[in-house]
Scaffold this motif. Sequence first.
Motif, PDB file in Angstrom:
ATOM      1  N   MET A 174       0.824  -1.207   0.000  1.00 10.87           N
ATOM      2  CA  MET A 174       0.000   0.000   0.000  1.00 10.87           C
ATOM      3  C   MET A 174       0.862   1.263   0.000  1.00 10.87           C
ATOM      4  O   MET A 174       0.483   2.286  -0.582  1.00 10.87           O
ATOM      5  CB  MET A 174      -0.927  -0.013   1.213  1.00 10.87           C
ATOM      6  N   TYR A 175       2.024   1.193   0.669  1.00 10.36           N
ATOM      7  CA  TYR A 175       2.897   2.362   0.757  1.00 10.36           C
ATOM      8  C   TYR A 175       3.890   2.432  -0.408  1.00 10.36           C
ATOM      9  O   TYR A 175       4.339   3.506  -0.768  1.00 10.36           O
ATOM     10  CB  TYR A 175       3.663   2.343   2.076  1.00 10.36           C
ATOM     11  N   TYR A 176       4.244   1.266  -0.932  1.00  8.70           N
ATOM     12  CA  TYR A 176       5.246   1.199  -2.001  1.00  8.70           C
ATOM     13  C   TYR A 176       4.690   0.361  -3.155  1.00  8.70           C
ATOM     14  O   TYR A 176       5.247  -0.667  -3.519  1.00  8.70           O
ATOM     15  CB  TYR A 176       6.548   0.598  -1.483  1.00  8.70           C
ATOM     16  N   LYS A 177       3.583   0.790  -3.715  1.00  2.54           N
ATOM     17  CA  LYS A 177       2.848  -0.015  -4.696  1.00  2.54           C
ATOM     18  C   LYS A 177       3.627  -0.263  -5.982  1.00  2.54           C
ATOM     19  O   LYS A 177       3.364  -1.236  -6.692  1.00  2.54           O
ATOM     20  CB  LYS A 177       1.510   0.640  -5.010  1.00  2.54           C
ATOM     21  N   ASP A 178       4.597   0.590  -6.299  1.00  2.97           N
ATOM     22  CA  ASP A 178       5.356   0.416  -7.542  1.00  2.97           C
ATOM     23  C   ASP A 178       6.688  -0.301  -7.336  1.00  2.97           C
ATOM     24  O   ASP A 178       7.445  -0.482  -8.306  1.00  2.97           O
ATOM     25  CB  ASP A 178       5.602   1.777  -8.202  1.00  2.97           C
ATOM     26  N   ALA A 179       6.983  -0.703  -6.106  1.00  6.73           N
ATOM     27  CA  ALA A 179       8.219  -1.445  -5.838  1.00  6.73           C
ATOM     28  C   ALA A 179       8.171  -2.780  -6.566  1.00  6.73           C
ATOM     29  O   ALA A 179       7.146  -3.459  -6.592  1.00  6.73           O
ATOM     30  CB  ALA A 179       8.388  -1.659  -4.339  1.00  6.73           C
ATOM     31  N   LYS A 180       9.283  -3.182  -7.175  1.00  6.65           N
ATOM     32  CA  LYS A 180       9.348  -4.425  -7.942  1.00  6.65           C
ATOM     33  C   LYS A 180       9.712  -5.594  -7.037  1.00  6.65           C
ATOM     34  O   LYS A 180      10.699  -5.553  -6.312  1.00  6.65           O
ATOM     35  CB  LYS A 180      10.365  -4.293  -9.071  1.00  6.65           C
ATOM     36  N   LEU A 181       8.892  -6.657  -7.076  1.00  8.84           N
ATOM     37  CA  LEU A 181       9.094  -7.844  -6.267  1.00  8.84           C
ATOM     38  C   LEU A 181       9.146  -9.068  -7.172  1.00  8.84           C
ATOM     39  O   LEU A 181       8.600  -9.071  -8.272  1.00  8.84           O
ATOM     40  CB  LEU A 181       7.961  -8.010  -5.239  1.00  8.84           C
ATOM     41  N   ALA A 182       9.792 -10.137  -6.680  1.00  9.83           N
ATOM     42  CA  ALA A 182       9.881 -11.382  -7.443  1.00  9.83           C
ATOM     43  C   ALA A 182      10.004 -12.558  -6.494  1.00  9.83           C
ATOM     44  O   ALA A 182      10.389 -12.403  -5.329  1.00  9.83           O
ATOM     45  CB  ALA A 182      11.070 -11.345  -8.404  1.00  9.83           C
ATOM     46  N   LEU A 183       9.673 -13.737  -6.975  1.00 17.48           N
ATOM     47  CA  LEU A 183       9.826 -14.974  -6.217  1.00 17.48           C
ATOM     48  C   LEU A 183      10.959 -15.796  -6.814  1.00 17.48           C
ATOM     49  O   LEU A 183      11.306 -15.648  -7.990  1.00 17.48           O
ATOM     50  CB  LEU A 183       8.527 -15.798  -6.257  1.00 17.48           C
ATOM     51  N   ILE A 184      11.530 -16.707  -6.002  1.00 13.94           N
ATOM     52  CA  ILE A 184      12.622 -17.557  -6.469  1.00 13.94           C
ATOM     53  C   ILE A 184      12.173 -18.383  -7.675  1.00 13.94           C
ATOM     54  O   ILE A 184      12.898 -18.523  -8.664  1.00 13.94           O
ATOM     55  CB  ILE A 184      13.114 -18.475  -5.335  1.00 13.94           C
ATOM     56  N   PHE A 185      10.945 -18.953  -7.586  1.00 12.90           N
ATOM     57  CA  PHE A 185      10.462 -19.799  -8.662  1.00 12.90           C
ATOM     58  C   PHE A 185       9.779 -19.009  -9.777  1.00 12.90           C
ATOM     59  O   PHE A 185       9.348 -19.571 -10.781  1.00 12.90           O
ATOM     60  CB  PHE A 185       9.493 -20.862  -8.121  1.00 12.90           C
ATOM     61  N   PHE A 186       9.670 -17.694  -9.606  1.00 14.81           N
ATOM     62  CA  PHE A 186       9.133 -16.812 -10.644  1.00 14.81           C
ATOM     63  C   PHE A 186       9.931 -15.513 -10.580  1.00 14.81           C
ATOM     64  O   PHE A 186       9.488 -14.510 -10.038  1.00 14.81           O
ATOM     65  CB  PHE A 186       7.640 -16.563 -10.415  1.00 14.81           C
ATOM     66  N   LYS A 193       1.832  -3.743  -6.373  1.00  8.71           N
ATOM     67  CA  LYS A 193       0.375  -3.603  -6.476  1.00  8.71           C
ATOM     68  C   LYS A 193      -0.258  -4.750  -7.254  1.00  8.71           C
ATOM     69  O   LYS A 193      -1.472  -4.984  -7.144  1.00  8.71           O
ATOM     70  CB  LYS A 193       0.018  -2.260  -7.112  1.00  8.71           C
ATOM     71  N   TYR A 194       0.550  -5.478  -8.063  1.00  4.93           N
ATOM     72  CA  TYR A 194       0.067  -6.666  -8.766  1.00  4.93           C
ATOM     73  C   TYR A 194       0.548  -7.946  -8.091  1.00  4.93           C
ATOM     74  O   TYR A 194      -0.183  -8.938  -8.023  1.00  4.93           O
ATOM     75  CB  TYR A 194       0.546  -6.658 -10.217  1.00  4.93           C
ATOM     76  N   PHE A 195       1.779  -7.914  -7.615  1.00  7.73           N
ATOM     77  CA  PHE A 195       2.427  -9.092  -7.046  1.00  7.73           C
ATOM     78  C   PHE A 195       1.708  -9.594  -5.799  1.00  7.73           C
ATOM     79  O   PHE A 195       1.406 -10.785  -5.668  1.00  7.73           O
ATOM     80  CB  PHE A 195       3.878  -8.737  -6.709  1.00  7.73           C
ATOM     81  N   ILE A 196       1.411  -8.684  -4.872  1.00  9.67           N
ATOM     82  CA  ILE A 196       0.817  -9.079  -3.594  1.00  9.67           C
ATOM     83  C   ILE A 196      -0.598  -9.635  -3.766  1.00  9.67           C
ATOM     84  O   ILE A 196      -0.918 -10.678  -3.186  1.00  9.67           O
ATOM     85  CB  ILE A 196       0.863  -7.898  -2.597  1.00  9.67           C
ATOM     86  N   PRO A 197      -1.480  -8.997  -4.569  1.00 13.54           N
ATOM     87  CA  PRO A 197      -2.796  -9.616  -4.794  1.00 13.54           C
ATOM     88  C   PRO A 197      -2.703 -11.010  -5.416  1.00 13.54           C
ATOM     89  O   PRO A 197      -3.508 -11.888  -5.092  1.00 13.54           O
ATOM     90  CB  PRO A 197      -3.482  -8.629  -5.749  1.00 13.54           C
ATOM     91  N   LEU A 198      -1.713 -11.233  -6.291  1.00 16.46           N
ATOM     92  CA  LEU A 198      -1.540 -12.556  -6.893  1.00 16.46           C
ATOM     93  C   LEU A 198      -1.195 -13.600  -5.834  1.00 16.46           C
ATOM     94  O   LEU A 198      -1.712 -14.728  -5.858  1.00 16.46           O
ATOM     95  CB  LEU A 198      -0.438 -12.506  -7.959  1.00 16.46           C
ATOM     96  N   ILE A 199      -0.319 -13.228  -4.896  1.00 16.40           N
ATOM     97  CA  ILE A 199       0.040 -14.150  -3.816  1.00 16.40           C
ATOM     98  C   ILE A 199      -1.182 -14.476  -2.968  1.00 16.40           C
ATOM     99  O   ILE A 199      -1.418 -15.632  -2.596  1.00 16.40           O
ATOM    100  CB  ILE A 199       1.160 -13.539  -2.938  1.00 16.40           C
ATOM    101  N   LEU A 200      -1.974 -13.457  -2.652  1.00 15.62           N
ATOM    102  CA  LEU A 200      -3.159 -13.667  -1.819  1.00 15.62           C
ATOM    103  C   LEU A 200      -4.200 -14.517  -2.536  1.00 15.62           C
ATOM    104  O   LEU A 200      -4.848 -15.376  -1.920  1.00 15.62           O
ATOM    105  CB  LEU A 200      -3.754 -12.322  -1.417  1.00 15.62           C
ATOM    106  N   LEU A 201      -4.365 -14.306  -3.836  1.00 14.07           N
ATOM    107  CA  LEU A 201      -5.286 -15.140  -4.604  1.00 14.07           C
ATOM    108  C   LEU A 201      -4.812 -16.587  -4.621  1.00 14.07           C
ATOM    109  O   LEU A 201      -5.623 -17.519  -4.556  1.00 14.07           O
ATOM    110  CB  LEU A 201      -5.409 -14.607  -6.034  1.00 14.07           C
ATOM    111  N   GLY A 202      -3.487 -16.768  -4.678  1.00 13.50           N
ATOM    112  CA  GLY A 202      -2.935 -18.118  -4.612  1.00 13.50           C
ATOM    113  C   GLY A 202      -3.241 -18.775  -3.287  1.00 13.50           C
ATOM    114  O   GLY A 202      -3.637 -19.956  -3.238  1.00 13.50           O
ATOM    115  N   ASP A 203      -3.084 -18.041  -2.185  1.00 14.48           N
ATOM    116  CA  ASP A 203      -3.397 -18.584  -0.863  1.00 14.48           C
ATOM    117  C   ASP A 203      -4.870 -18.933  -0.756  1.00 14.48           C
ATOM    118  O   ASP A 203      -5.235 -19.962  -0.188  1.00 14.48           O
ATOM    119  CB  ASP A 203      -3.018 -17.577   0.228  1.00 14.48           C
ATOM    120  N   LEU A 204      -5.722 -18.063  -1.281  1.00 16.29           N
ATOM    121  CA  LEU A 204      -7.155 -18.333  -1.230  1.00 16.29           C
ATOM    122  C   LEU A 204      -7.501 -19.583  -2.038  1.00 16.29           C
ATOM    123  O   LEU A 204      -8.286 -20.431  -1.582  1.00 16.29           O
ATOM    124  CB  LEU A 204      -7.924 -17.128  -1.771  1.00 16.29           C
TER     125      LEU A 204
END
Length: 244
Positions: A174-186, A193-204
């Motif tokens: 929410m504070y750093y929505k444009d920060a770039k994140l990645a996973l080891i397997f991806f 702002k896209y990465f975190i919702p994808l992780i949460l959808l995966g958990d759901l």
Amino acid sequence: MPRLTEAIKHLIIINVILFVAPQLLKMDLTNVLALHFPQNEHFGVWQYITHMFMHGSFPHILFNMYALWAFGTPLEQIWGRNKFLFFYFSAGLGAGLIYTFVNYYQFNGFYEILTQNGLSVTDINSILDTGIYTNYADIITLSKQELTEFYNLYHTPAVGASGAVYGILVAFGMYYKDAKLALIFFPIPIAAKYFIPLILLGDLFFGVTKYSIGNIAHFAHIGGAIIGFIIALYWRKNQFKRWK
């Protein structure tokens, strides 16, 4: 590399001590500190806090402590120590409560079916105590997989700081929505702002289906994320001052 802030430093130290010391002293604190099902004999209210400092393996604690440092550091620098600690424990507590609520709902669903099958409270308790249901196999309509899940809901405790960390992850996004994140397997960097919702959808998805790999408390992750989102959103709207 960001410096180790005060609250995060002490949280990491406590987590590491509670991971290493029991192994060196050959002690098992699981029954005391891990979060158990409310009807389990080992359940204690304090476990909603203590389970956050317990981890099941080295990769488990390594991932959680790295995420705590990487995503929590900028938040503590913005909020201050006390505000960050309030957020951390609130997200972890909320994660534990939501995890318990979901487990209780699932457990009661299985319990109701067994009573409808004609099993008494004594019969069901016998299954929970021993894991053996062959004496009732002819009348039970639950599958073997469902009976195993019923047994595991009652006996398997939850450990780890993941719920609190997911709250931090959401607030970071929410504070750093444009920060770039990645996973080891991806390893492709994606904006938070896209990465975190994808992780949460995966958990759901893994939480409501049978495709989860390993014994992961997906609804604890979702619970921590929900509480973290609510608190961070409220703070942003009300512009709370920094707590020293």
